[in-house]
Design an enzyme around this catalytic site. Structure first.
Site, PDB file in Angstrom:
ATOM      1  N   HIS A  21       0.841  -1.210   0.000  1.00  0.00           N
ATOM      2  CA  HIS A  21       0.000   0.000   0.000  1.00  0.00           C
ATOM      3  C   HIS A  21       0.872   1.256   0.000  1.00  0.00           C
ATOM      4  O   HIS A  21       0.589   2.225  -0.708  1.00  0.00           O
ATOM      5  CB  HIS A  21      -0.880   0.056   1.265  1.00  0.00           C
ATOM      6  CG  HIS A  21      -1.900  -1.026   1.384  1.00  0.00           C
ATOM      7  ND1 HIS A  21      -1.979  -1.842   2.484  1.00  0.00           N
ATOM      8  CD2 HIS A  21      -2.911  -1.416   0.574  1.00  0.00           C
ATOM      9  CE1 HIS A  21      -2.993  -2.669   2.352  1.00  0.00           C
ATOM     10  NE2 HIS A  21      -3.581  -2.450   1.191  1.00  0.00           N
ATOM     11  N   ARG A  94      -2.426  -6.305  -8.130  1.00  0.00           N
ATOM     12  CA  ARG A  94      -1.413  -7.360  -8.072  1.00  0.00           C
ATOM     13  C   ARG A  94      -1.680  -8.350  -9.188  1.00  0.00           C
ATOM     14  O   ARG A  94      -2.823  -8.441  -9.673  1.00  0.00           O
ATOM     15  CB  ARG A  94      -1.470  -8.062  -6.705  1.00  0.00           C
ATOM     16  CG  ARG A  94      -0.900  -7.211  -5.582  1.00  0.00           C
ATOM     17  CD  ARG A  94      -1.386  -7.643  -4.237  1.00  0.00           C
ATOM     18  NE  ARG A  94      -2.828  -7.400  -4.114  1.00  0.00           N
ATOM     19  CZ  ARG A  94      -3.534  -7.553  -3.015  1.00  0.00           C
ATOM     20  NH1 ARG A  94      -2.937  -7.960  -1.919  1.00  0.00           N
ATOM     21  NH2 ARG A  94      -4.831  -7.300  -2.985  1.00  0.00           N
TER      22      ARG A  94
HETATM   23  P1  ADP Z   1      -9.948  -3.414  -0.089  1.00  0.00           P
HETATM   24  O1  ADP Z   1     -10.562  -3.995   1.118  1.00  0.00           O
HETATM   25  O2  ADP Z   1     -10.667  -2.266  -0.690  1.00  0.00           O
HETATM   26  O3  ADP Z   1      -9.488  -4.414  -1.145  1.00  0.00           O
HETATM   27  P2  ADP Z   1      -7.209  -3.195   0.724  1.00  0.00           P
HETATM   28  O4  ADP Z   1      -6.736  -2.412   1.875  1.00  0.00           O
HETATM   29  O5  ADP Z   1      -7.058  -4.675   0.794  1.00  0.00           O
HETATM   30  O6  ADP Z   1      -8.667  -2.725   0.522  1.00  0.00           O
HETATM   31  O7  ADP Z   1      -6.515  -2.684  -0.590  1.00  0.00           O
HETATM   32  C1  ADP Z   1      -6.657  -1.375  -1.064  1.00  0.00           C
HETATM   33  C2  ADP Z   1      -6.089  -1.307  -2.456  1.00  0.00           C
HETATM   34  O8  ADP Z   1      -4.699  -1.594  -2.404  1.00  0.00           O
HETATM   35  C3  ADP Z   1      -6.673  -2.315  -3.442  1.00  0.00           C
HETATM   36  O9  ADP Z   1      -6.731  -1.698  -4.715  1.00  0.00           O
HETATM   37  C4  ADP Z   1      -5.677  -3.432  -3.439  1.00  0.00           C
HETATM   38  O10 ADP Z   1      -5.695  -4.138  -4.662  1.00  0.00           O
HETATM   39  C5  ADP Z   1      -4.386  -2.648  -3.277  1.00  0.00           C
HETATM   40  N1  ADP Z   1      -3.323  -3.446  -2.690  1.00  0.00           N
HETATM   41  C6  ADP Z   1      -3.377  -4.298  -1.648  1.00  0.00           C
HETATM   42  N2  ADP Z   1      -2.175  -4.862  -1.414  1.00  0.00           N
HETATM   43  C7  ADP Z   1      -1.328  -4.359  -2.342  1.00  0.00           C
HETATM   44  C8  ADP Z   1       0.055  -4.568  -2.662  1.00  0.00           C
HETATM   45  N3  ADP Z   1       0.796  -5.471  -2.000  1.00  0.00           N
HETATM   46  N4  ADP Z   1       0.587  -3.865  -3.669  1.00  0.00           N
HETATM   47  C9  ADP Z   1      -0.177  -2.994  -4.367  1.00  0.00           C
HETATM   48  N5  ADP Z   1      -1.485  -2.767  -4.140  1.00  0.00           N
HETATM   49  C10 ADP Z   1      -2.063  -3.434  -3.144  1.00  0.00           C
END
Ligand code: ADP
Length: 168
Positions: A21, A94
């Protein structure tokens, strides 16, 4: 009216924020004048960490980025984006795992408000297999998560699982 985007929103549950993130936040902060990290307060997923803790951990992670702010929200992302003046939603992708869900969400959001565009940023190579849920799974059983999250996040998860035993 200018259609150039100056404000973007990166919505998610961030339960907890990982280096994946953080990578998206740092890259998006270079593209837009303002980036709002929007933290879902009450997703159906039943968050592990309370929203105040998730926000505190994100704020600590982005303290060096002056154009990034962190806000809680409930309800429709698109409505919160509109109310906050964001013209773009940023999401991270991802390899394989995220595509179908993200595609569906972006189509739905487009049909709710055609003026707000969703853009996708590919996850950094080293973060392709990093997710909040994997980090929690490892933390729950006492494994090392130091490479995936900040020390503050690692401490928060350790404290959570020390209190909660093996609760989610
Ligand atoms: P949600 O519950 O909305 O999926 P997340 O907190 O899991 O929220 O993820 C928020 C965003 O960050 C989503 O678009 C997710 O695909 C992206 N994301 C999660 N992990 C990663 C990562 N390791 N690298 C890049 N983007 C990520």
């Amino acid at each position: 009216m200018s259609t150039r985007a100056t404000c973007a929103m990166y919505p998610g549950s961030f339960d907890p924020i990982t280096h994946g993130h953080q990578d998206i936040i740092a890259r998006a902060a270079q593209l837009f004048e303002q980036l709002i990290v929007a933290v879902v307060t009450n997703p159906n997923k039943k968050p592990t960490l309370p929203v105040a803790k998730r926000i505190e951990l994100i704020e600590a992670s982005v303290a060096h980025l002056p154009n990034v702010s962190v806000k809680p929200f409930d309800g429709l992302t698109i409505e919160f984006a509109k109310a906050s003046g964001a013209q773009v939603l940023v999401r991270g992708l991802r390899a394989v795992s995220d595509f179908e869900y993200e595609f569906k969400m972006s189509q739905m959001n487009k049909s709710l408000d055609g003026t707000i565009e969703t853009i996708f940023m590919m996850a950094g190579l080293e973060y392709q297999f990093l997710s909040s849920s994997v980090v929690k799974e490892v933390a729950r059983y006492g494994g090392s998560i130091e490479k995936a999250v900040t020390p503050e996040v690692a401490d928060a998860l350790k404290a959570h699982y020390a209190m909660a035993g093996t609760l989610p």
